[in-house]
Design an enzyme around this catalytic site. Sequence first.
Site, PDB file in Angstrom:
ATOM      1  N   SER A 128      -3.259  -8.201  64.454  1.00  0.00           N
ATOM      2  CA  SER A 128      -3.962  -7.009  63.992  1.00  0.00           C
ATOM      3  C   SER A 128      -2.964  -6.013  63.421  1.00  0.00           C
ATOM      4  O   SER A 128      -1.802  -5.968  63.831  1.00  0.00           O
ATOM      5  CB  SER A 128      -4.712  -6.349  65.154  1.00  0.00           C
ATOM      6  N   ASP A 129      -3.416  -5.222  62.455  1.00  0.00           N
ATOM      7  CA  ASP A 129      -2.657  -4.018  62.158  1.00  0.00           C
ATOM      8  C   ASP A 129      -2.677  -3.183  63.432  1.00  0.00           C
ATOM      9  O   ASP A 129      -3.574  -3.305  64.272  1.00  0.00           O
ATOM     10  CB  ASP A 129      -3.278  -3.257  60.981  1.00  0.00           C
ATOM     11  N   TRP A 130      -1.701  -2.313  63.572  1.00  0.00           N
ATOM     12  CA  TRP A 130      -1.524  -1.612  64.844  1.00  0.00           C
ATOM     13  C   TRP A 130      -2.728  -0.700  65.114  1.00  0.00           C
ATOM     14  O   TRP A 130      -2.928   0.305  64.454  1.00  0.00           O
ATOM     15  CB  TRP A 130      -0.221  -0.827  64.810  1.00  0.00           C
ATOM     16  N   GLY A 131      -3.542  -1.115  66.109  1.00  0.00           N
ATOM     17  CA  GLY A 131      -4.729  -0.348  66.451  1.00  0.00           C
ATOM     18  C   GLY A 131      -5.976  -0.773  65.710  1.00  0.00           C
ATOM     19  O   GLY A 131      -6.991  -0.070  65.749  1.00  0.00           O
ATOM     20  N   ALA A 132      -5.949  -1.928  65.035  1.00  0.00           N
ATOM     21  CA  ALA A 132      -7.097  -2.356  64.224  1.00  0.00           C
ATOM     22  C   ALA A 132      -8.162  -3.086  65.033  1.00  0.00           C
ATOM     23  O   ALA A 132      -9.247  -3.337  64.517  1.00  0.00           O
ATOM     24  CB  ALA A 132      -6.625  -3.257  63.078  1.00  0.00           C
TER      25      ALA A 132
END
Length: 763
Positions: free
Chosen positions: A228-232
């Site tokens: 994931s993108d960070w926090g996605a």
Amino acid sequence: MDIKELVSKMTLEEKAGLCSGADFWHTKAVPRLGVPSMMVSDGPHGLRKQDLQADHLGINESIKAVCFPAGCAAAASFDRNLLYKIGETLGNECQAEGVGVILGPAVNIKRSPLCGRNFEYYSEDPYLASELAANEIEGVQSKNVGTSLKHFFANNQEHRRMSSSSEMDERTAREIYLAAFEGAVKQAKPWTVMCSYNRINGVYAAQNRKSLTDILRKEWGFDGFVVSDWGAVNDRVPDLEAGLDLEMPTSFGLNDEKIVQAVQNGTLKESVLDRAVERILTQVQRFEQHRDKTAVFDREKDHALARKAAGECMVLLKNDAELLPLSKTAKLAFIGEFAAKPRYQGGGSSHINSSRVDSAWGLVQENCGEYPNISYAQGYDTNTDQISADLQQQAVQAAKEADTAVIFAGLPDTYESEGYDRTHMRLPENQAALIEAVTAANPHTVVVLHNGSPVEMPWLDRVQAVLEAYLGGQAVGGAQLDVLFGAVNPSGHLAETFPKKLEDNPSYLYYLGEGDKTEYREGVFVGYRYYDTKKMDVLFPFGHGLSYTAFSCDSMRLDKDHMRDTDTLTVQVQVTNTGKRTGKEVLQLYVAPPKGEVIRPIHELKGFEKVELAPGETKTVTFTLQKRAFAYYDMDLSDWRVESGTYTIELGESSRKILKTAQIAVTGTSKKLRKVTLDTTFGDLMQIPGAAEILQPLVQAYGVTSDDSGDSTALGESTAQMMEQMLRYMPLRGMVAFGGGKVNYADAQAVAEQINRLPALQD
């Protein structure tokens, strides 16, 4: 490690835990089974390794590293070999620092000049972006370090990026936004792919089974893990089922527990979890098995490469009266704060803590004997847009006393960053006013631009030369001197169109969207595909770039004049350096489709090569084109299709400067299967081989009943033409109303069924 055996020994909690980070930058370890942790780190144009305080926006300090040209600049090189070399160097740096995966490259399409993260992305063209990304990936991974191709996909604005839905049809997605990823995945096989924050047609990228599993894995053959993108991550268990393997950063155990509970209560198959763990462990083992603890991060050596790369990337946009290159002994004025403090990178997660930064003015001062007659004036303050009368007057005076004024202008840090979009395409007011004032004082003026995306240039007619330096990395100052004074012959070409004004951009009316929905109504008409098809005046076209020498293309030869879409076309071009300096030419190959039943751009880039030539030297460059070079994505077939017809092969120096053309007849082999119904028009029916004979009785009935005398041959020529046109758009059922009572619905249906049995409509 035998991965499957290892997973079989893990507890459910250990397996769930491996699917999220241990902290901000590390995967989890399983000490009792000897599973190590692996560090990942931001890229893509430098190593942003944080040792202590961690964040994803570049706020806290990272180790000293080398900042290479950002994606906006690197793409302008049109140089696969350069991207490979940069990637190779980044891979070595990662080995030296114990980093297993560098997060990049980023290949999202430049849909609008306003996107705050455009500086990090390559191009408005998916083929160019994909080719360059593939070579950077191969360079990094040649050092047994992984990459994370990002942000998958349709992440084309920062506005509401964590909630906005990118709404587009399948053809637009396939031809533009997915295509940038597709070639890189198939060619370079990145270890990981990073999913984006946004939703795609209402479904979050992290939970989008169609893109993560059906397309990425099943169609393209991706065998790494999706991070994931960070926090996605939005809903951990459905995300895992859709194909998202690793959540970053850590969820502090919260999402790990959700996975455990889902397996225990039977809502998640443990085999799905096992599959994700295997994918993650495969890449962790891959890095551990090939750790090179002898690798050295040689910052000075890599800085020298950064300078060479920056010189390759700069684009000479304008050079009236061959003002450039300058003489080192000429009386010059360097004007603008960016001459002393260059803007060389963007803000956010890719922000590098540079080991050193070279400025053009700083290097002039260090080598004053080499540059004896250069003065400096600040001209403007990057901390404000307000005009300083004193700074501007000092700059005007310096310009008056110089043979040539060189203005270093561009966008300040606050204008372009991850997290928000620009609101306009203008330079700051104080810089625009400075250019106007300096050119009034000295018409021999050069503007050197520092920006990650196009800017408007209302002053263009008043300057003699413009050098686009983009965000050229930490060695940009030395590279600027190399190009300005001729040690390096500029060879960069624009990887994006510079429109005259923001309102000209095809996404202008729809960009940012309404609330949490952004509609991509321009479809496939992105960048030059739109401008060129509309024949719209632009500031500088896609692919544009000047040189200090001249080139001629002496011939272009196709190895055949007709082909099936299953064949390969070879195109050979002879190019000669007709000037007096060694230089590099970027040859661009476009394919223009015939006018068919599908609305398509007037042409599309399908090949490019960068070739170095000494004065008088001639080289032969070869391109190969396969089916995809001629195809569009057919939403009815859910596949790529080539329409039969005559295609034009165009050789250009830009999308607007076409040097040579040749034609090739292409026969498509994919049948456009259509079921004829009573709603099918006569015009469409007539395109089906064999249908005209079947329709003849109906056509005759239409002609007879249209004339009061009952004599179909008595129709005048103009009346016959009118009736023919009307018949073209009449559905088959229309013959019941206009067939003079001679045709009923059963007759019309029988004709439809007879046509459906024709060979052309059979699978």
